[in-house]
Scaffold this motif. Structure first.
Motif, short mmCIF file in Angstrom:
data_model
loop_
_atom_site.label_atom_id
_atom_site.label_comp_id
_atom_site.label_asym_id
_atom_site.label_seq_id
_atom_site.Cartn_x
_atom_site.Cartn_y
_atom_site.Cartn_z
N GLU A 116 0.78 -1.24 0.00
CA GLU A 116 0.00 0.00 0.00
C GLU A 116 0.81 1.29 0.00
O GLU A 116 0.24 2.37 -0.03
N VAL A 117 2.14 1.23 0.00
CA VAL A 117 2.96 2.44 -0.06
C VAL A 117 3.45 2.61 -1.49
O VAL A 117 3.99 1.69 -2.08
N SER A 118 3.26 3.81 -2.04
CA SER A 118 3.66 4.03 -3.44
C SER A 118 5.17 3.96 -3.59
O SER A 118 5.92 4.30 -2.67
N GLY A 119 5.61 3.52 -4.75
CA GLY A 119 7.03 3.35 -5.03
C GLY A 119 7.85 4.60 -4.85
O GLY A 119 9.03 4.53 -4.49
N GLN A 120 7.27 5.76 -5.07
CA GLN A 120 8.03 7.01 -4.91
C GLN A 120 8.40 7.27 -3.46
O GLN A 120 9.27 8.09 -3.19
N HIS A 121 7.77 6.58 -2.53
CA HIS A 121 8.06 6.75 -1.10
C HIS A 121 9.01 5.67 -0.58
O HIS A 121 9.22 5.55 0.62
N ILE A 122 9.57 4.86 -1.49
CA ILE A 122 10.44 3.76 -1.07
C ILE A 122 11.81 3.91 -1.73
O ILE A 122 11.91 4.13 -2.93
#
Length: 152
Positions: free
Chosen positions: A65-71
């Motif tokens: 549920e966390v978007s790739g831009q935040h990883i």
């Protein structure tokens, strides 16, 4: 005017199934989740079909549920961690591998150009150098220790 809360988390491995970064993301305060390995959806599909249990476990290291831009991840470091920590046959060998990969991860996190944030949560032994770097930048820091280590 008060700045809005933005938090970076850094954890080696899928600690608590990424519970804290997932919760922070849901509440709109996650600036970045830094980890050593994150399996993107396409790779997860392939690895889940493997007959090897190690590869199936690797597939499960992702932040739902966390978007790739935040990883942010460092897959080479993740593979080094997984290999080094599996090689040790004795407790002492495994402990040395954990200590070595913890320090590698913390130094990598400390060297990153992170997005703007005013709080940092590091996980257990894999965060010393990162916590020191964040404190030197004036960022509020927290260490999340999930177990007391060898000497309970």
């Amino acid at each position: 005017m008060t700045a809005s809360l933005q938090i970076v988390t850094a954890q080696k491995g899928a600690r608590d199934h990424y519970l804290i970064p997932r919760s922070l993301y849901r509440n709109g305060v996650l600036a970045q989740c830094v980890t050593d390995w994150h399996s993107p959806e396409t790779l997860r599909r392939v690895l889940r079909e493997s007959s090897h249990p190690f590869l199936r476990r690797v597939a499960d290291e992702y932040v739902p549920e966390v978007s790739g831009q935040h990883i942010s991840d460092q897959k080479v470091l993740g593979l080094v961690r997984k290999a080094a920590e599996k090689i040790g046959h004795t407790f002492e060998q495994r402990h040395e591998a954990y200590a070595w990969t913890d320090a590698l991860f913390a130094r990598w996190v400390a060297s990153l150009d992170l997005p703007p944030h005013n709080a940092f949560i590091g996980y257990s032994y894999a965060s010393l150098e990162a916590l020191e770097a964040e404190q030197a930048r004036g960022v509020f820091t927290v260490v999340h220790q999930i177990d007391p280590g060898r000497w309970e």
